[in-house]
Design a protein around this motif. Structure first.
Motif, mmCIF file in Angstrom:
data_model
loop_
_atom_site.group_PDB
_atom_site.id
_atom_site.type_symbol
_atom_site.label_atom_id
_atom_site.label_comp_id
_atom_site.label_asym_id
_atom_site.label_seq_id
_atom_site.Cartn_x
_atom_site.Cartn_y
_atom_site.Cartn_z
ATOM 1 N N ILE A 139 65.312 -6.851 -17.705
ATOM 2 C CA ILE A 139 64.958 -5.540 -18.262
ATOM 3 C C ILE A 139 64.307 -4.688 -17.177
ATOM 4 O O ILE A 139 63.389 -5.137 -16.483
ATOM 5 N N TYR A 140 64.761 -3.441 -17.071
ATOM 6 C CA TYR A 140 64.217 -2.453 -16.155
ATOM 7 C C TYR A 140 63.548 -1.349 -16.965
ATOM 8 O O TYR A 140 64.097 -0.900 -17.980
ATOM 9 N N VAL A 141 62.381 -0.916 -16.507
ATOM 10 C CA VAL A 141 61.599 0.095 -17.211
ATOM 11 C C VAL A 141 61.778 1.434 -16.506
ATOM 12 O O VAL A 141 61.500 1.560 -15.315
ATOM 13 N N SER A 142 62.259 2.430 -17.249
ATOM 14 C CA SER A 142 62.519 3.762 -16.677
ATOM 15 C C SER A 142 61.791 4.817 -17.521
ATOM 16 O O SER A 142 62.386 5.463 -18.379
ATOM 17 N N PRO A 143 60.483 5.011 -17.272
ATOM 18 C CA PRO A 143 59.698 5.908 -18.134
ATOM 19 C C PRO A 143 59.977 7.390 -17.927
ATOM 20 O O PRO A 143 59.549 8.204 -18.743
ATOM 21 N N ASP A 144 60.628 7.756 -16.857
ATOM 22 C CA ASP A 144 60.890 9.145 -16.439
ATOM 23 C C ASP A 144 59.681 10.041 -16.670
ATOM 24 O O ASP A 144 58.608 9.754 -16.140
ATOM 25 N N THR A 169 60.863 -1.214 -12.002
ATOM 26 C CA THR A 169 60.438 0.100 -12.480
ATOM 27 C C THR A 169 61.258 1.156 -11.752
ATOM 28 O O THR A 169 61.465 1.067 -10.542
ATOM 29 N N LEU A 170 61.734 2.153 -12.495
ATOM 30 C CA LEU A 170 62.623 3.183 -11.958
ATOM 31 C C LEU A 170 62.002 4.564 -12.152
ATOM 32 O O LEU A 170 61.284 4.800 -13.126
ATOM 33 N N PHE A 171 62.317 5.465 -11.234
ATOM 34 C CA PHE A 171 61.793 6.834 -11.281
ATOM 35 C C PHE A 171 62.797 7.769 -11.958
ATOM 36 O O PHE A 171 64.014 7.651 -11.781
ATOM 37 N N GLY A 172 62.272 8.722 -12.714
ATOM 38 C CA GLY A 172 63.112 9.771 -13.294
ATOM 39 C C GLY A 172 62.273 10.986 -13.626
ATOM 40 O O GLY A 172 61.057 10.890 -13.800
ATOM 41 N N THR A 173 62.916 12.128 -13.710
ATOM 42 C CA THR A 173 62.206 13.365 -14.037
ATOM 43 C C THR A 173 62.450 13.809 -15.470
ATOM 44 O O THR A 173 61.657 14.560 -16.026
ATOM 45 N N ALA A 174 63.586 13.364 -16.074
ATOM 46 C CA ALA A 174 64.030 13.888 -17.366
ATOM 47 C C ALA A 174 64.303 15.391 -17.292
ATOM 48 O O ALA A 174 64.186 16.092 -18.298
ATOM 49 N N TYR A 175 64.641 15.883 -16.084
ATOM 50 C CA TYR A 175 65.043 17.290 -15.961
ATOM 51 C C TYR A 175 66.065 17.589 -17.058
ATOM 52 O O TYR A 175 66.947 16.779 -17.315
ATOM 53 N N PRO A 176 65.940 18.747 -17.751
ATOM 54 C CA PRO A 176 65.189 19.955 -17.420
ATOM 55 C C PRO A 176 63.772 20.053 -18.009
ATOM 56 O O PRO A 176 63.224 21.145 -18.094
ATOM 57 N N VAL A 177 63.195 18.918 -18.388
ATOM 58 C CA VAL A 177 61.880 18.952 -19.016
ATOM 59 C C VAL A 177 60.828 19.580 -18.101
ATOM 60 O O VAL A 177 59.986 20.346 -18.541
ATOM 61 N N LYS A 178 60.896 19.205 -16.798
ATOM 62 C CA LYS A 178 59.891 19.670 -15.844
ATOM 63 C C LYS A 178 60.564 20.094 -14.547
ATOM 64 O O LYS A 178 61.674 19.670 -14.245
ATOM 65 N N ASP A 179 59.814 20.889 -13.768
ATOM 66 C CA ASP A 179 60.227 21.175 -12.403
ATOM 67 C C ASP A 179 60.249 19.876 -11.608
ATOM 68 O O ASP A 179 59.336 19.044 -11.728
#
Length: 293
Positions: A218-223, A249-259
């Motif tokens: 399992i990989y955790v991607s909280p964005d 653990t993975l990085f994400g922005t969930a764009y377009p939520v934030k700059d």
């Protein structure tokens, strides 16, 4: 940014292309900036300007944005995107986007057929389901989802299971459907299946971290929930990564939520161990998605 950035992989990015903007998907993804003054949103998102998005990605060293497919069969205001359009986008912008194919849980057979049709496309890197926010929500270990996990193993593709309280609410359901407990049962039933929990089952952060600790696939991607300063539960994801999930653990922005620049700046200020930051921003995703940058 003041420090030299690796070529970052953003594990959840929905670009302002017609596939997203013509329906409700992009507008719904702007929930936070439309509802809360603390979320300003990105200039490219408000203008729906793809070229400006590319400039914003470059300014934050985002090498690839991952388009997580959505096929929600009209659940709430979530909308959906055709897999053919995801394939078109990753083909047209092959140096910018990677894609996960969405499976509509009201028509799983169709989704399986599309996976067989498109799995060989170079920039298609996985499968996406959203069981807790489907038109009829179900747990991740529901027997009806087994064919999806089995085809993922057949094609050696990871499965993104998107879970969050907000996602469940926007799908018309209560937040308990965002609990990650049923994912543990999936991971143990299919130990060779790579599972990415997108949105990291927020706000069930403690349960998510413990489930991931118990299940090495399992990989955790909280964005945005771990790239937003002051966000509820963000510290739990950070503590989990610092203690035992540095490789998952993975990085994400969930764009377009934030700059995008704001997301990266907040991520770097949240207290991740400096030695694991390159893994979270790039290395873990590159290995998982079989990239050679």
């Amino acid at each position: 940014m003041t420090m030299m950035m690796p070529p970052i992989i953003d594990m959840r990015l929905r670009p302002p292309i017609p596939a997203w903007t013509r329906g409700s998907v992009f507008r719904t993804a702007m929930h936070y900036p439309r509802q809360m003054i603390s979320f300003k949103g990105a200039r490219s998102a408000w203008l729906e300007d793809l070229d400006l998005l590319f400039e914003e990605m470059d300014s934050a060293s985002i090498r690839y944005g991952v388009l997580i497919g959505r096929a929600s069969s009209g659940a709430g205001t979530l909308g959906g995107v055709d897999n053919a359009e995801i394939v078109e986008a990753v083909n047209r912008y092959s140096d910018r986007f990677l894609g996960f194919l969405g499976v509509d849980l009201d028509d799983i057979d169709k989704g399986l057929g599309e996976i067989r049709d498109y799995a060989s496309v170079e920039n298609i890197k996985g499968i996406s389901i959203e069981p807790g926010s489907a038109r009829e929500p179900r747990w991740s270990d529901d027997a009806s989802l087994d064919p999806i996990y089995e085809i993922a193993l057949e094609y050696d593709l990871p499965v993104s299971i998107s879970l969050s309280g907000l996602l469940s609410v926007l799908g018309g359901h209560d937040i308990t459907w965002s609990s990650p407990v049923s994912i543990q049962r999936v991971a143990q039933k299919y130990p060779d299946l790579k599972i990415i929990v997108s949105h990291a089952a927020w706000p069930y952060a403690q349960e998510m971290v413990v489930v991931a600790l118990a299940c090495p696939n399992i990989y955790v991607s909280p964005d945005l929930y771990a790239s937003t300063k002051g966000m509820i539960c963000a510290d739990t994801y950070v503590q989990g990564a610092n203690m035992f999930l540095e490789d998952r653990t993975l990085f994400g922005t969930a764009y377009p939520v934030k700059d995008i620049q704001d997301s990266l700046r907040d991520f770097l200020d949240l207290g991740y161990r400096q030695d694991i930051v390159p893994k979270i921003l790039y290395g873990n995703a590159a290995k998982l998605l079989k990239l050679d940058l």
